[in-house]
Design an enzyme around this catalytic site. Structure first.
Site, PDB file in Angstrom:
ATOM      1  N   CYS A 213      -3.098 -12.404 -14.151  1.00  0.00           N
ATOM      2  CA  CYS A 213      -2.987 -11.939 -15.534  1.00  0.00           C
ATOM      3  C   CYS A 213      -4.330 -11.562 -16.155  1.00  0.00           C
ATOM      4  O   CYS A 213      -4.376 -11.153 -17.315  1.00  0.00           O
ATOM      5  CB  CYS A 213      -2.298 -13.001 -16.384  1.00  0.00           C
ATOM      6  SG  CYS A 213      -0.614 -13.351 -15.833  1.00  0.00           S
TER       7      CYS A 213
ATOM      8  N   GLU B  44       0.835  -1.186   0.000  1.00  0.00           N
ATOM      9  CA  GLU B  44       0.000   0.000   0.000  1.00  0.00           C
ATOM     10  C   GLU B  44       0.875   1.244   0.000  1.00  0.00           C
ATOM     11  O   GLU B  44       2.028   1.178   0.405  1.00  0.00           O
ATOM     12  CB  GLU B  44      -0.970  -0.005   1.186  1.00  0.00           C
ATOM     13  CG  GLU B  44      -0.333  -0.056   2.562  1.00  0.00           C
ATOM     14  CD  GLU B  44      -1.384   0.047   3.649  1.00  0.00           C
ATOM     15  OE1 GLU B  44      -2.093   1.069   3.683  1.00  0.00           O
ATOM     16  OE2 GLU B  44      -1.490  -0.885   4.459  1.00  0.00           O
TER      17      GLU B  44
END
Length: 343
Positions: A131, A105
């Site tokens: 993906c 983060e």
């Protein structure tokens, strides 16, 4: 409990632009072989495995190892907005869909939002689904455009695989590594770096755009342990991932056909760029000829979430008005989504 596809009909969203940035440094599979020479001698590994097994001959790394990925995604985003003819203050949503991240983060989207100079009114967040993230992000943004919550969305992503690949090479070269270690980490060496950006907007205001038609999605999460990665290491059951990934795609394909969607006659199918074995298996099972399946993995490797949009950006000038394009994302976990776009 239901067992089948999630079907989404897109009502009023078009793809207005898709652009990409290729990193500057080309790293050949022969060079990877040389980096692995200690392990190859000790474990008696043959040369050329990446080319022979995966069909990957080259991949790219960013010249600027610290900020190259961000420069690449900003460049792709700026090109996409310019091509779409929209200004930053018109964009209501920015989604970063990349797998690569330098930290947990804040969201990677925040740094991209700042670097692009997006307005404070532009929401931003990450979507991570291995993906498949970029196609998922397009579907989510399309729903918000269809419902009138936003007018324009910018989907972005950049992959940076150099650290993962250098770490993988060091682990395989370690004196205590085994052939099993090489096999489990082999897929990491097929990856590539790159960046992509796409702009979506209301179809009724952009007749020049490419209309999003439908998305068919399916989950196969019983296979969520076949490929597990962190920011330094990726362990993959390559054979299991290939077999079950193809199985999930075929089930989704059949489910779409049962729902009345004619994907078999589609003009271009752009699958996730994994390997020649995967691509040829898909072609054989579905009956979609290889001439309709653009491939970029031999030159770029597997660029994770950006593989599909970068391949689309690469071939977009050869797609004719009225032709149908299927964006076929798949991510470890396993999840897949197939999005039809009318050019």
């Amino acid at each position: 409990m239901g067992n089948g596809n999630t079907g989404i009909v897109h009502a009023n969203t078009s793809l207005l632009a898709v652009e990409m940035t290729l990193p500057q440094v080309t790293v050949t599979s022969d060079e990877i072989d040389e980096m692995l020479s200690p392990a190859r001698k000790r474990l008696r590994l043959p040369k050329g495995v990446l080319q022979r097994v995966a069909g990957v001959y080259e991949r790219r790394w960013w010249r600027d190892r610290e900020n190259g990925w961000k420069q690449g995604v900003v460049l792709a985003a700026e090109r996409a907005m310019a091509k779409a003819g929209i200004m930053r203050d018109q964009v209501g949503l920015l989604i970063n869909a990349s797998v690569s991240r330098q930290h947990l983060e804040p969201a990677v989207s925040t740094g991209i939002h700042h670097s692009l100079g997006m307005p404070s009114s532009c929401m931003n967040f990450d979507i991570t689904n291995a993906c498949l993230g970029f196609v998922n992000a397009m579907a989510m943004a399309a729903g918000m455009i269809d419902s009138g919550q936003i007018k324009y969305a910018l989907i972005v992503g950049a992959e940076d695989v150099e650290e993962v690949q250098r770490g993988t090479i060091d682990r395989i070269n370690a004196k205590n590594s085994t052939r099993d270690d090489f096999n489990n980490q082999f897929a990491s060496l097929t990856l590539g770096s790159g960046a992509a950006a796409a702009v979506l907007g209301p179809a009724d205001e952009h007749p020049e755009g490419h209309r999003l038609k439908v998305t068919q999605a399916r989950a196969g999460t019983e296979h969520h342990e076949l490929c597990v990665a962190n920011m330094q290491d990726m362990r993959t059951d390559s054979a299991g991932l290939l077999e079950n990934g193809i199985g999930l795609i075929v089930d989704t394909w059949k489910g779409a056909n049962d729902a009345g969607l004619d994907f078999k006659s589609i003009d271009y199918v752009i699958p996730h760029q994994v390997s020649m074995v995967y691509t040829r298996n898909f072609s054989k099972i579905t009956g979609v000829g290889m001439e309709r399946i653009p491939v970029t993995f031999p030159d770029w490797g597997n660029i994770a979430a950006e593989a599909v949009p970068m391949t689309l950006a690469h071939i977009q000038d050869q797609v004719q008005c009225g032709q149908r394009v299927l964006l076929m994302g798949v991510g470890s976990g396993l999840n897949t989504a197939m999005m039809e776009v009318q050019w």
